[in-house]
Design an enzyme around this catalytic site. Sequence first.
Site, short mmCIF file in Angstrom:
data_model
loop_
_atom_site.label_atom_id
_atom_site.label_comp_id
_atom_site.label_asym_id
_atom_site.label_seq_id
_atom_site.Cartn_x
_atom_site.Cartn_y
_atom_site.Cartn_z
N CYS A 191 -11.58 -9.29 2.14
CA CYS A 191 -12.96 -9.68 2.44
C CYS A 191 -13.21 -11.13 2.03
O CYS A 191 -12.76 -11.57 0.97
CB CYS A 191 -13.94 -8.77 1.72
SG CYS A 191 -13.84 -7.07 2.26
N GLU A 246 0.84 -1.19 0.00
CA GLU A 246 0.00 0.00 0.00
C GLU A 246 0.88 1.25 0.00
O GLU A 246 1.93 1.26 0.61
CB GLU A 246 -0.90 -0.01 1.24
CG GLU A 246 -1.92 1.09 1.30
CD GLU A 246 -2.82 0.99 2.53
OE1 GLU A 246 -3.88 1.62 2.53
OE2 GLU A 246 -2.44 0.28 3.49
N LYS A 267 -10.67 0.37 -2.13
CA LYS A 267 -10.77 -0.06 -0.74
C LYS A 267 -12.13 0.26 -0.13
O LYS A 267 -12.58 1.40 -0.15
CB LYS A 267 -9.65 0.61 0.07
CG LYS A 267 -9.50 0.08 1.49
CD LYS A 267 -8.31 0.74 2.16
CE LYS A 267 -8.11 0.22 3.58
NZ LYS A 267 -6.99 0.92 4.24
#
Length: 267
Positions: A154, A42, A116
């Site tokens: 997720c 990131e 995101k």
Amino acid sequence: MALRVGLCQMTARNDKEINFQICRDLVSEAASQGCTLVALPECFAFIGAQKGEAQAAAEALEGPTMHRYCELAKEKQLWLSLGGFQEKVEGEPDDKILNTHVIVNSLGEIASVYRKIHLFDAPFTGLVESQQTVAGTEVVSCASPVGQLGVTVCYDVRFPEILLVPSAFSMPTGRAHWELLMRTRAVETQCYVIAAAQAGQHNEDGNKRCSWGHAMAVDPWGKVLAEFDGSSTGVRVVEVDQNVLQDVRQKMPLATQRRYDIYGRTS
């Protein structure tokens, strides 16, 4: 057949050119070791030192910064996981941006885009992401040569084979939760987890932001295949073996044992 993935750790700055040269070196090293996919963390392209810098640095995916990384993938003939790119949002009244994970294929084409969904609002760490970022709305998975990629952590990415978790974890949450989360996510989803990370102090004259580091790769049984410390940078190569994946899923066939008739589906 086992394919190689490059796991990267770096200390990004508020300078796109410096960061690109660092990323180029990491990708080149991974390419020389035969990697099919390289995972960058990131904020690989930019990490701000002052309020408003991330918004000022944001670009469209068609802009010059993403173009350079696409060309790099094409040049090295490998796939790139570019997680945490500051994407400009046209018409956003509050000048907010998107935190976007881009998958680029070996032809230099954008293969998948994940924005995101869950923003990191934790004032005790000094980070409140929603102040500058708009949340995404879609869960994403992507087919690749190394397997089906879950381009988010997720669970409802429909049982991917690899979860990509590019991160810039804060120090307190990293110390408490990083390894626990990565290994747990690998076991509960029966996936490989490739978690590239930012590490160390990113600037001396601004917010002095520090990231936890400890970039990690974990196999579907929860075994740590590679791990960095909290300050070093570089690339580690790990092998993603479909035979290991299938063996774990055959021993414990969770996908067929889940009771969706009781608790429903999320996707």
